[in-house]
Design an enzyme around this catalytic site. Structure first.
Site, mmCIF file in Angstrom:
data_model
loop_
_atom_site.group_PDB
_atom_site.id
_atom_site.type_symbol
_atom_site.label_atom_id
_atom_site.label_comp_id
_atom_site.label_asym_id
_atom_site.label_seq_id
_atom_site.Cartn_x
_atom_site.Cartn_y
_atom_site.Cartn_z
ATOM 1 N N LEU A 154 -18.471 -15.240 -6.496
ATOM 2 C CA LEU A 154 -18.671 -16.116 -7.147
ATOM 3 C C LEU A 154 -20.203 -16.923 -6.356
ATOM 4 C CD1 LEU A 154 -15.794 -17.846 -4.530
ATOM 5 C CD2 LEU A 154 -16.228 -17.764 -7.378
ATOM 6 N N ASP A 155 -20.779 -17.779 -7.276
ATOM 7 C CA ASP A 155 -22.076 -18.304 -7.120
ATOM 8 C C ASP A 155 -22.263 -18.721 -6.316
ATOM 9 O OD1 ASP A 155 -22.794 -17.862 -9.786
ATOM 10 O OD2 ASP A 155 -23.030 -20.239 -10.137
ATOM 11 N N ARG A 156 -22.994 -18.073 -5.365
ATOM 12 C CA ARG A 156 -23.584 -18.877 -3.526
ATOM 13 C C ARG A 156 -23.264 -20.366 -3.556
ATOM 14 N NH1 ARG A 156 -29.914 -18.007 -0.584
ATOM 15 N NH2 ARG A 156 -28.736 -18.136 1.200
ATOM 16 N N THR A 158 -20.642 -22.115 -4.623
ATOM 17 C CA THR A 158 -18.993 -22.109 -4.788
ATOM 18 C C THR A 158 -18.604 -21.703 -3.387
ATOM 19 O OG1 THR A 158 -19.787 -21.808 -7.653
ATOM 20 C CG2 THR A 158 -17.320 -22.008 -6.873
ATOM 21 N N ARG A 268 -20.678 -24.260 -14.577
ATOM 22 C CA ARG A 268 -21.543 -25.047 -14.633
ATOM 23 C C ARG A 268 -22.290 -25.821 -16.076
ATOM 24 N NH1 ARG A 268 -24.879 -22.196 -10.333
ATOM 25 N NH2 ARG A 268 -25.884 -23.965 -10.201
#
Length: 334
Positions: A154-156, A158, A268
């Site tokens: 997961l993105d930081r 998120t 995104r």
């Protein structure tokens, strides 16, 4: 462990003995099935991720003397050739410093896997300027665990569901499901503007590129782009929110976003490409709006991994896990 000494003149630098010569690393059972890039990052602690990818692209890394790619899989008994790499004393000191032990909220756990509710602002692993992430902290908190590996990322910024495998067999079976698109991944995202109810599918390819400083970015592209990656996103409107002029906020839409492909920054970029950037997204969002959001209580990107469906790696039972919105996000839309 000795370090590179940062002297005043370039010729005063001394290579780190650990990485100064060509290394031949034999893959053991615990490493079997890993992507080459992930395998190298575990063996080259403190080496920047961008440099790991550079030595792979240059052909200096070999598997059993053959050329390979970042996504090549290593198997038990494979011999991986790693070229000499340099690492600064400052970076090495960070790499040598153990991550602080930390447990995370558990959504599901058995002897095969853990599903945690990752908070925003925490990277899933160390690298790219981050000394440690979820997986390093979890390993420190569970020193008795023989095996803990990230199933996906997961993105930081998120929050939400993140799977960690406790066995190699679970890791490979779960990663196969992600790769074959057999999982169901749905996120909650708050975007600027009123999302049109009839806009339910975004099927636009994406293109990854690097900024001059090496930071990763993604943009939409056309199918004839040789570097195009197909990306499919399904969108459902959960709720519409009227403008709040007194707070300087426009109309906003809370969306349930299901991704059928797992491309970098897919949600995104896809939502932004439709003119509806995610609230608080500092890379692809509405920058003017983002400046006003912290004063109204939103101090992070509004993207949350809400629901995950997959087949249990041992029983094949279909599992559905949900992580409800964190309080700071729920309060903002309330």
């Amino acid at each position: 462990m000795k370090h590179i000494i940062e002297g005043k003149q370039p010729q005063e630098r001394t290579p780190n003995p650990a990485f100064a010569a060509v290394r031949l690393i034999e893959v053991d059972e615990d490493g079997a099935g890993q992507r080459l890039d992930n395998f190298l990052m575990r063996h080259l602690k403190g080496v920047p991720k961008t440099h790991v990818y550079r030595i792979i692209r240059s052909g200096e890394v070999r598997i059993n003397k053959g050329r390979c790619q970042a996504d090549s899989r290593v198997e038990a008994g494979d011999v991986v050739r790693v070229p000499p790499v340099r690492i600064s004393e400052k970076v090495q000191e960070k790499a040598d410093r153990p991550a602080p032990a930390r447990e995370f909220p558990i959504l599901f756990e058995d002897e095969h896997l853990i599903a945690i509710d990752k908070p925003a602002g925490v990277a899933v692993h160390g690298g790219s300027g981050v000394s440690f992430g979820v997986i390093e902290q979890l390993r420190q908190a569970r020193p008795q665990a023989k095996f803990l590996e990230l199933v996906h990322r997961l993105d930081r910024e998120t929050s939400g569901i993140l799977l960690v495998a406790k066995k190699r067999s679970a890791l490979t079976k779960l990663q196969d499901q992600f790769r074959e698109r057999e999982t169901g991944k749905t996120y909650l995202a708050l975007v600027s503007g009123a999302w049109p109810a009839n806009k339910k599918v975004i099927d636009t390819p994406l293109h990854k590129y690097l900024l001059p400083d090496g930071e990763r970015r993604v943009r939409v592209t056309t199918p004839d782009d040789p570097d195009a990656m197909r990306a499919l996103t399904l969108v459902k409107v959960r709720s519409q929110h009227a403008p709040r002029p007194m707070q300087g906020l426009p109309a906003m839409s809370l969306l349930e976003v299901t991704i059928k492909t797992g491309r970098t920054h897919q949600i995104r970029v896809h939502l932004s490409s439709q003119g509806h950037g995610i609230a608080g997204d500092d890379k692809y969002g509405d920058f003017d709006l983002n400046k006003r959001l912290p004063k109204q209580g939103l101090k992070r990107m509004f993207l949350h991994a809400w629901r995950l469906q997959f087949n249990h790696p041992a029983t094949q039972e279909r599992i559905e896990i949900r992580a409800e919105l964190p309080r700071e996000l729920a309060d903002f839309v309330a």
